[in-house]
Design a protein around this motif. Sequence first.
Motif, PDB file in Angstrom:
ATOM      1  N   SER A   1     -27.467   6.712 -63.425  1.00 56.75           N
ATOM      2  CA  SER A   1     -27.787   5.291 -63.938  1.00 56.75           C
ATOM      3  C   SER A   1     -29.517   5.488 -64.663  1.00 56.75           C
ATOM      4  O   SER A   1     -29.539   4.605 -65.530  1.00 56.75           O
ATOM      5  CB  SER A   1     -27.915   4.484 -62.790  1.00 56.75           C
ATOM      6  OG  SER A   1     -28.842   4.691 -62.165  1.00 56.75           O
TER       7      SER A   1
ATOM      8  N   CYS B   1     -26.761   8.264 -67.804  1.00 59.14           N
ATOM      9  CA  CYS B   1     -25.685   7.580 -68.809  1.00 59.14           C
ATOM     10  C   CYS B   1     -25.147   8.623 -69.880  1.00 59.14           C
ATOM     11  O   CYS B   1     -24.340   8.665 -70.001  1.00 59.14           O
ATOM     12  CB  CYS B   1     -26.447   6.248 -69.268  1.00 59.14           C
ATOM     13  SG  CYS B   1     -27.004   5.220 -67.995  1.00 59.14           S
TER      14      CYS B   1
ATOM     15  N   CYS C   1     -26.178   6.789 -57.497  1.00 60.13           N
ATOM     16  CA  CYS C   1     -27.551   5.717 -58.531  1.00 60.13           C
ATOM     17  C   CYS C   1     -27.380   4.321 -57.255  1.00 60.13           C
ATOM     18  O   CYS C   1     -26.743   4.673 -55.824  1.00 60.13           O
ATOM     19  CB  CYS C   1     -26.504   5.028 -59.236  1.00 60.13           C
ATOM     20  SG  CYS C   1     -25.381   4.398 -59.049  1.00 60.13           S
ATOM     21  N   SER C   2     -27.650   3.612 -57.061  1.00 54.75           N
ATOM     22  CA  SER C   2     -28.082   2.185 -56.155  1.00 54.75           C
ATOM     23  C   SER C   2     -26.591   1.557 -56.527  1.00 54.75           C
ATOM     24  O   SER C   2     -26.508   1.634 -57.539  1.00 54.75           O
ATOM     25  CB  SER C   2     -29.122   1.497 -56.912  1.00 54.75           C
ATOM     26  OG  SER C   2     -28.852   1.666 -57.943  1.00 54.75           O
TER      27      SER C   2
ATOM     28  N   ARG D   1     -26.390  -1.024 -57.029  1.00 60.36           N
ATOM     29  CA  ARG D   1     -26.403  -2.582 -58.094  1.00 60.36           C
ATOM     30  C   ARG D   1     -25.391  -1.869 -59.810  1.00 60.36           C
ATOM     31  O   ARG D   1     -25.442  -2.559 -60.770  1.00 60.36           O
ATOM     32  CB  ARG D   1     -27.385  -2.986 -59.156  1.00 60.36           C
ATOM     33  CG  ARG D   1     -28.721  -1.871 -58.721  1.00 60.36           C
ATOM     34  CD  ARG D   1     -29.973  -2.950 -59.336  1.00 60.36           C
ATOM     35  NE  ARG D   1     -31.112  -2.566 -59.261  1.00 60.36           N
ATOM     36  CZ  ARG D   1     -31.871  -1.384 -58.669  1.00 60.36           C
ATOM     37  NH1 ARG D   1     -31.240  -1.773 -57.301  1.00 60.36           N
ATOM     38  NH2 ARG D   1     -32.526  -0.992 -59.012  1.00 60.36           N
ATOM     39  N   ASN D   2     -25.905  -0.559 -59.563  1.00 66.71           N
ATOM     40  CA  ASN D   2     -25.404   0.053 -60.762  1.00 66.71           C
ATOM     41  C   ASN D   2     -24.275   1.026 -60.806  1.00 66.71           C
ATOM     42  O   ASN D   2     -24.119   1.455 -61.948  1.00 66.71           O
ATOM     43  CB  ASN D   2     -26.924   1.369 -61.370  1.00 66.71           C
ATOM     44  CG  ASN D   2     -28.083   0.477 -61.234  1.00 66.71           C
ATOM     45  OD1 ASN D   2     -27.646  -0.708 -62.285  1.00 66.71           O
ATOM     46  ND2 ASN D   2     -28.570   0.979 -61.247  1.00 66.71           N
TER      47      ASN D   2
ATOM     48  N   LEU E   1     -21.716   0.380 -64.020  1.00 65.28           N
ATOM     49  CA  LEU E   1     -22.395   0.863 -65.452  1.00 65.28           C
ATOM     50  C   LEU E   1     -22.077   2.091 -65.069  1.00 65.28           C
ATOM     51  O   LEU E   1     -21.738   2.505 -66.396  1.00 65.28           O
ATOM     52  CB  LEU E   1     -23.793   0.883 -65.271  1.00 65.28           C
ATOM     53  CG  LEU E   1     -24.821   1.729 -66.053  1.00 65.28           C
ATOM     54  CD1 LEU E   1     -24.220   1.103 -67.974  1.00 65.28           C
ATOM     55  CD2 LEU E   1     -26.026   1.807 -66.106  1.00 65.28           C
TER      56      LEU E   1
ATOM     57  N   PRO F   1     -28.383   3.567 -71.442  1.00 64.26           N
ATOM     58  CA  PRO F   1     -29.275   2.189 -71.102  1.00 64.26           C
ATOM     59  C   PRO F   1     -29.377   1.379 -72.108  1.00 64.26           C
ATOM     60  O   PRO F   1     -29.577   1.704 -72.516  1.00 64.26           O
ATOM     61  CB  PRO F   1     -29.821   2.615 -69.224  1.00 64.26           C
ATOM     62  CG  PRO F   1     -30.535   2.941 -69.863  1.00 64.26           C
ATOM     63  CD  PRO F   1     -29.924   4.548 -70.748  1.00 64.26           C
TER      64      PRO F   1
ATOM     65  N   SER G   1     -35.084   0.446 -64.315  1.00 65.50           N
ATOM     66  CA  SER G   1     -34.406   0.701 -63.946  1.00 65.50           C
ATOM     67  C   SER G   1     -32.882   0.248 -64.506  1.00 65.50           C
ATOM     68  O   SER G   1     -33.207  -0.722 -64.695  1.00 65.50           O
ATOM     69  CB  SER G   1     -33.698   0.308 -61.886  1.00 65.50           C
ATOM     70  OG  SER G   1     -32.703   1.226 -61.599  1.00 65.50           O
ATOM     71  N   ALA G   2     -32.161   1.539 -65.198  1.00 62.71           N
ATOM     72  CA  ALA G   2     -30.843   1.206 -65.102  1.00 62.71           C
ATOM     73  C   ALA G   2     -31.103   0.977 -67.226  1.00 62.71           C
ATOM     74  O   ALA G   2     -30.732  -0.263 -67.067  1.00 62.71           O
ATOM     75  CB  ALA G   2     -30.459   0.954 -64.918  1.00 62.71           C
ATOM     76  N   LYS G   3     -32.843   0.836 -67.301  1.00 64.00           N
ATOM     77  CA  LYS G   3     -32.678   0.581 -68.923  1.00 64.00           C
ATOM     78  C   LYS G   3     -33.834   0.885 -69.595  1.00 64.00           C
ATOM     79  O   LYS G   3     -34.225   2.106 -69.090  1.00 64.00           O
ATOM     80  CB  LYS G   3     -33.399  -1.290 -68.706  1.00 64.00           C
ATOM     81  CG  LYS G   3     -34.908  -1.117 -67.981  1.00 64.00           C
ATOM     82  CD  LYS G   3     -34.956  -2.940 -67.929  1.00 64.00           C
ATOM     83  CE  LYS G   3     -35.877  -2.737 -66.567  1.00 64.00           C
ATOM     84  NZ  LYS G   3     -36.510  -4.038 -66.299  1.00 64.00           N
TER      85      LYS G   3
END
Length: 381
Positions: A183, A188, A205-206, A208-209, A212, A349, A373-375
């Motif tokens: 992530s 990505c 990844c975590s 929550r991702n 994604l 991301p 995170s993830a952005k």
Amino acid sequence: MPENRAAYLMGEKVRPLAVKPGPYTPPGPNQILVRVAAVAVNPIEYIKQDLGGLLYGWVKCPHVLGSDVAGTVVEVGGSEEATGRFRPGDRVVGQALGSEKKFNNSTMGAFQHYVLLQTNMVSPIPDGLSFEKAAVLPLALSTASCGLFQRDQLALRHPVAIADTAADDKKAEKETLIIWGGSTSVGCNAIQLACAAGYEIVTTCSPRNFDLVKSLGAAAAFDYRDANAAVSEIVQFCKNKKVVGALSMGGDAGRGCVEVLRQLPKGGGSCRFLSRVSYATPENKDAGLPARIWCMLSFSVWLWVKSVRHGIRSNVVVGTTLEGNEVSKAIYEDFLPRALASGQFVAAPQPEIVGKGLEFVQTALDTLRKGVSAKKLVVEI
């Protein structure tokens, strides 16, 4: 002649960046001049600001930092490479190389209104892709490409745009690639590039991702926060598969990859090679230089011991080296334009807009330093 402004690093460890007038420089051969619409920030830039001459020691201040650029072509240099691919008015995304030793030139740094880009590090973008979204790509894309495709790294097959050939659905079993840190910005891009090259991806990844990374093409994702469990799950996933190696992102990601690679069965055709995007770093981001050096040295010794015992090879990825080899053409010219236009490859991301104007570049760097995170943090120019 248009007026240029730039965000300058005025001296070693000097904050904030100083926004002031800069030169407007016409492009040379194999260059284009781009009016910048959006830039993204990367850890290497705040690390340079923090460490001073210990990083990019050849850079003399004042200097314009920055790698990730999206904007509009203003002028095209006088070469067949430049004039054949680009015209004034083209919408493009590219990697700025002003801090690289080969160039070492502030006119090629991203954080300004007008920037010079090498044409082999630039791709046109479709009208439906905003500059803000496109700006998340360059350094992460280049870094992933170096690790995956360069001959001194994993040396995988190059990606192929769907528009160029039909997908190979008849292949009975794909070779498997391990990506630790899917992530992240590099992750990505790596997932999408490796999928386009025909590989199966298992990543971390975590939770929550998970959605994604799977939306980008990963076949399986595991929680990196319990490294021992992730290693066991990846080893089980890779059972009876041909693994082509691993790509690691994150301060301690290399350890997880090594633990997986060493457990691969010998003689099964798998490759025990690790491309490392990140150096080992202390958990405390404010740790001083001695702590950083000790962390890198201790990991290097650990990796050497594991390599000798288990036949693991590794190399550190530098995300600009593709400029000097065939990978830059394979990505920025042959693959990315068609893959973006067809929707096969997406800018990931997602960008988070920090503000509009060069004054917000320092804000973005300070925010990134605290962790995201993830952005990816983007500034409109």
